[in-house]
Enzyme design. Structure first.
Site, PDB file in Angstrom:
ATOM      1  N   ASP A 293       2.972   9.467  -1.258  1.00  0.00           N
ATOM      2  CA  ASP A 293       1.952   8.746  -0.786  1.00  0.00           C
ATOM      3  C   ASP A 293       1.801   7.536  -1.541  1.00  0.00           C
ATOM      4  OD1 ASP A 293      -0.205   8.294   0.794  1.00  0.00           O
ATOM      5  OD2 ASP A 293      -0.824   9.992   1.001  1.00  0.00           O
TER       6      ASP A 293
ATOM      7  N   HIS B  48       0.847  -1.227   0.031  1.00  0.00           N
ATOM      8  CA  HIS B  48       0.075   0.086   0.001  1.00  0.00           C
ATOM      9  C   HIS B  48       0.649   1.241  -0.067  1.00  0.00           C
ATOM     10  CE1 HIS B  48      -4.131  -1.877   0.841  1.00  0.00           C
ATOM     11  NE2 HIS B  48      -3.169  -2.954   1.279  1.00  0.00           N
TER      12      HIS B  48
HETATM   13  C1  G6P Z   1      -0.932   3.381   5.974  1.00  0.00           C
HETATM   14  C2  G6P Z   1      -0.275   2.015   5.950  1.00  0.00           C
HETATM   15  C3  G6P Z   1      -0.891   0.707   6.693  1.00  0.00           C
HETATM   16  C4  G6P Z   1      -1.040   1.123   8.216  1.00  0.00           C
HETATM   17  C5  G6P Z   1      -1.670   2.696   8.280  1.00  0.00           C
HETATM   18  C6  G6P Z   1      -1.884   3.016   9.378  1.00  0.00           C
HETATM   19  O1  G6P Z   1      -2.014   3.263   5.223  1.00  0.00           O
HETATM   20  O2  G6P Z   1      -0.164   1.639   4.322  1.00  0.00           O
HETATM   21  O3  G6P Z   1      -0.491  -0.458   6.549  1.00  0.00           O
HETATM   22  O4  G6P Z   1      -1.957   0.349   8.758  1.00  0.00           O
HETATM   23  O5  G6P Z   1      -0.863   3.591   7.364  1.00  0.00           O
HETATM   24  O6  G6P Z   1      -0.731   3.207  10.240  1.00  0.00           O
HETATM   25  P1  G6P Z   1      -0.354   2.287  11.706  1.00  0.00           P
HETATM   26  O7  G6P Z   1       1.224   1.964  11.804  1.00  0.00           O
HETATM   27  O8  G6P Z   1      -0.999   2.895  12.479  1.00  0.00           O
HETATM   28  O9  G6P Z   1      -0.802   0.797  11.178  1.00  0.00           O
END
Ligand code: G6P
Length: 470
Positions: free
Chosen positions: A369, A162
């Site tokens: 991003d 992602h």
């Molecule tokens: C991005 C990443 C995700 C992640 C999210 C939130 O969207 O691609 O993999 O889950 O951020 O970040 P966190 O560290 O809170 O999971």
């Protein structure tokens, strides 16, 4: 046959209050994007519930989550520090977002990253059957496709990243680069948001490993791995319909009251240095300096959702934002006007929807991003086809939303000019641009993304099987 989604985070996280556990939706693009989809199909989701759960309470969590088809992987505080905050968010995250000076290449981070990826594999193997489709998500689990491939040679494994995949010159800085790539190559299908990410991955892999490539197909150890772009979408209908909910309409009315002659600019991000929050604030400062005619004519509503604030760089960023906003407001505000309305917390979707529907301009200016779903949520919420999206060319979404006002987020003058253009843009032009973007966001929605990926995964597996039987 079921689809098994595996990601670092489950789409819900545990909050502890007075020794009681409650489950709330997780933040971030992955959870919001896939969160609604998995509930509708024959799928289960494996991941971390977001806090350390003491052993004696793990069964309680397992029981509650299994009713939602969610299977927790429990991480100890050490694993949270070294695998999640450490390797994932102090090595992979900064390097993949081109901020290489933020990276700390600690051996202990890497050792723990390997062992936690194995822990996820162990959890998955408990619930997997031979026929299941495995869909692994994101940079926290780059080794998992390889580990599962070693255990289940014939399994169907998809991997989707992602966040951006950097160019070879950046990726090769990582001390454990070959192991990471080999891990990813355990998948049958590897997906990224954009064609540029695909290109970077293919060139990096062929330069670092003894693999062959023909177009977007890699051959490694007699296996073929297909690498393709699948730009992720959002639930268009959900955002479009939300604005007519009574609760949201009431919020919109309250929010608009007394702002008849005021332009509202909106920005919504997780706290992250990749989101360009400080640069955006500097562009607003420049606007106030160079175009004093706009003083008192617009307000920025800036929502920053707390995230990873145990990682030092995130804490520093939060302090810098606090300081900058305080300073700017103190210098420019008047008794009944304040340029920046800053919120450091998350909001229920109804409030976000009201803000999307009200804002004349949405300012999305990340330094990098993978995709950026906020830009798509804004577009989906604009049922009247008005409003202006200002979008960084470094966001994956800029490849699809070409009718946004596109800016280079490093060029503060460029962002400032874009805001002026947006403040002055005639309604007709807003509508032409917004209509075109809405068509794209509606058509290439999140269901399309999921179906497309799974369809391709099936095709890739079928063609591999037919090669084997020839
Ligand atoms: C991005 C990443 C995700 C992640 C999210 C939130 O969207 O691609 O993999 O889950 O951020 O970040 P966190 O560290 O809170 O999971």
């Amino acid at each position: 046959m079921k689809t098994v989604i595996i990601s670092n985070r489950l789409p819900v996280k545990i909050i502890e209050n007075n020794n009681e556990y409650t489950f709330i939706p997780s933040e971030g693009g992955l959870a919001t994007g896939l969160g609604d989809v998995y509930k509708n199909g024959n799928s289960i989701w494996i991941g971390w519930p977001g806090i350390e759960v003491p052993e004696e309470r793990q069964q309680e969590v397992i029981d509650k989550l299994s009713k939602l088809n969610l299977y927790p992987v429990f991480l100890t505080q050490d694993e949270i520090n070294l695998y999640y905050e450490g390797f994932s968010n102090e090595v992979l995250w900064p390097v993949f977002h081109y901020l290489v000076t933020y990276a700390h290449y600690e051996q202990s981070y890497w050792d723990c990253y390997k062992s936690v990826n194995k822990k996820f594999a162990k959890a998955a193997l408990k619930v997997l059957s031979d026929k299941d489709k495995i869909w692994i998500q994101d940079y926290q689990l780059l080794l998992l496709p390889g580990i599962l491939r070693n255990k289940l040679a014939q399994s169907t494994i998809g991997f989707f990243q992602h966040i951006p995949f950097p160019s070879y010159e950046i990726f090769r800085l990582i001390p454990w680069r070959d192991e990471l790539l080999n891990g990813m190559l355990g998948a049958d299908l590897i997906g990224f948001h954009t064609y540029d990410d695909v290109r970077h991955f293919l060139s990096t892999t062929t330069r670092l490993l003894p693999v062959n490539s023909s177009a977007n197909i890699l051959s490694s150890n007699d296996r073929q791995i297909v690498v393709e772009a699948f730009p992720m979408g959002i639930d268009f209908d959900k955002f479009s319909n939300l604005t007519s909910k009574d609760e949201v309409r009431k919020e919109i009315e309250d929010f608009r009251a007394g702002k008849e002659n005021m332009k509202v600019i909106l920005s919504i991000d997780r706290l992250d240095y990749s989101k360009g929050i400080l640069e955006r604030l500097k562009a607003i400062e420049l606007l106030l300096q160079l175009h004093p005619e706009y003083i008192g004519k617009f307000e920025l509503y800036m929502i920053v959702v707390p995230s990873r604030d145990t990682v030092p760089q995130y804490r520093d960023l939060r302090d810098h934002i606090d300081q900058f906003v305080g300073n700017l407001n103190a210098r420019y505000r008047s008794v009944n006007w304040i340029p920046i309305n800053y919120f450091y917390r998350s909001f229920p979707i109804e409030i976000l929807s009201a803000l999307y529907a009200t804002a004349d301009i949405c300012l999305v200016t990340p330094m990098r991003d993978g995709m950026n779903l906020v830009s798509k949520e804004y577009v989906a919420s604009r049922n009247n086809n008005d409003g202006v999206l200002i979008l960084s060319e470094m966001a994956g979404a800029s490849k699809e939303l070409t009718d946004a006002v596109i800016v280079n987020p490093n060029n503060l003058g460029d962002i400032m000019e874009a805001i002026v253009v947006a403040l002055k843009m005639p309604l007709e032009e807003q509508q032409t641009r917004m209509k075109a973007m809405r068509e794209v966001v509606e058509k290439f929605n999140v269901k399309h993304w999921v179906n497309n990926f799974i369809l391709r995964l099936n095709e890739v597996k079928d063609s591999q099987n037919s090669l084997l039987t020839k």
